[in-house]
Design an enzyme around this catalytic site. Structure first.
Site, short mmCIF file in Angstrom:
data_model
loop_
_atom_site.label_atom_id
_atom_site.label_comp_id
_atom_site.label_asym_id
_atom_site.label_seq_id
_atom_site.Cartn_x
_atom_site.Cartn_y
_atom_site.Cartn_z
N ARG A 45 0.86 -1.19 0.00
CA ARG A 45 0.00 0.00 0.00
C ARG A 45 0.89 1.23 0.00
NH1 ARG A 45 -2.33 3.35 3.97
NH2 ARG A 45 -4.37 4.20 3.41
N SER A 117 -12.92 -3.21 0.83
CA SER A 117 -13.25 -2.62 2.14
C SER A 117 -14.74 -2.36 2.19
CB SER A 117 -12.54 -1.28 2.33
OG SER A 117 -11.14 -1.43 2.30
N LYS A 146 -4.40 5.94 8.18
CA LYS A 146 -5.18 6.21 6.97
C LYS A 146 -5.82 7.58 7.13
CE LYS A 146 -9.05 4.16 4.34
NZ LYS A 146 -8.65 4.44 2.98
C1 TPS Z 1 -7.67 -5.50 4.03
N1 TPS Z 1 -7.87 0.62 5.66
C2 TPS Z 1 -8.80 0.71 6.64
S1 TPS Z 1 -8.14 1.18 8.12
C3 TPS Z 1 -6.58 1.21 7.50
C4 TPS Z 1 -6.60 0.89 6.13
C5 TPS Z 1 -5.39 0.84 5.27
C6 TPS Z 1 -5.38 1.59 8.34
C7 TPS Z 1 -4.94 0.51 9.30
O1 TPS Z 1 -3.72 0.87 9.94
N2 TPS Z 1 -8.88 -3.50 4.67
C8 TPS Z 1 -7.83 -4.03 4.02
N3 TPS Z 1 -6.92 -3.26 3.38
C9 TPS Z 1 -7.03 -1.91 3.42
N4 TPS Z 1 -6.10 -1.16 2.78
C10 TPS Z 1 -8.10 -1.30 4.12
C11 TPS Z 1 -9.02 -2.15 4.72
C12 TPS Z 1 -8.22 0.21 4.29
P1 TPS Z 1 -3.39 0.54 11.47
O2 TPS Z 1 -3.25 -0.95 11.60
O3 TPS Z 1 -2.07 1.23 11.72
O4 TPS Z 1 -4.49 1.10 12.32
#
Ligand code: TPS
Length: 222
Positions: A45, A117, A146
């Site tokens: 990502r 998502s 994010k």
């Molecule tokens: C499998 N997304 C939702 S919250 C987030 C992201 C990137 C940040 C989490 O970071 N589900 C999947 N892939 C994605 N890219 C998303 C959702 C979108 P942290 O673990 O630091 O809170």
């Protein structure tokens, strides 16, 4: 091309690590450590302030892909369909703001994993109708990884989806750590997806081990 059936996707979601150059100074080193710790899937990502573009984005993607290949874990590309195809990724993950999942499925064919998502039961049903292989559900807890994250939703949607009889593989995301991962699993997630809990950990290998232990014991008790 490898076939990813539902059981294989469900297993791979157990500890789904996501990162790019914005989340850590050496994504390749962190990925290697995460794999040593037992990470079961990886998403490239490359998003946020200062994210790589063009050739640099492709070059890092190649290194990360090769690392996943060697380890035998699925390599997923976030959002960028052209990059996913250029890297011959195992799959692609899209959000609600990205290209519609149905278009993505048509473009990548049946052999690649498509993740979507979802933030409501309606979005989940639409993604399933569009051919999604798994859904990312969150943010479960507050996240600083994010910029445009939706409102925190706790475990409510996970429970709603399972109560509605939806059996598709689900991965929880957003603010998850070894201390709170069990809540998400008990609410119906097949695994947890994390950025900062691993990318910003003093020892990404240990962080993955601890997350996996929490997920495994919660899955056992379900
Ligand atoms: C499998 N997304 C939702 S919250 C987030 C992201 C990137 C940040 C989490 O970071 N589900 C999947 N892939 C994605 N890219 C998303 C959702 C979108 P942290 O673990 O630091 O809170």
């Amino acid at each position: 091309m490898a076939g990813w059936n539902e059981a294989a996707v469900r297993r791979a979601l157990r500890l789904y690590f996501i990162a790019g150059s914005v989340n850590c100074s050496s994504p390749l080193d962190v990925l290697r450590a995460a794999i040593e710790g037992g990470a079961t899937m990886f998403q490239y990502r490359e998003k946020g302030a200062g994210a790589l573009e063009g050739k640099a984005k492709l070059a890092l993607g190649m290194q990360l892909r090769d690392c996943c290949r060697e380890a035998g874990i699925p390599f997923i590309v976030n959002d960028d369909i052209e990059l996913a195809i250029a890297l011959d990724a195992d799959g692609i993950h899209v959000g609600q703001e990205d290209a519609p999942a149905g278009d993505i499925r048509r473009l990548v064919g049946a052999g690649r994993i498509v993740g979507v998502s979802a933030h409501t039961v309606e979005e989940a049903r639409q993604a399933i109708a569009d051919g999604a292989d798994y859904l990312g559900i969150g943010p479960i807890f507050p996240t600083s990884s994010k910029d445009d994250a939706r409102a925190v939703q706790g475990t409510r949607l996970l429970e709603e989806l399972r109560n509605a009889g939806i059996a598709l593989p689900l991965v929880a995301i957003g603010g998850l750590t070894a201390d709170n991962a069990a809540i998400a699993i008990r609410s119906g997630a097949d695994g947890v997806s994390v950025i900062s809990a691993v990318a910003a950990a003093p020892s990404p290998r240990l962080a993955v081990r601890q997350l996996l232990a929490a997920v495994a014991s919660a899955l056992q008790g379900r």
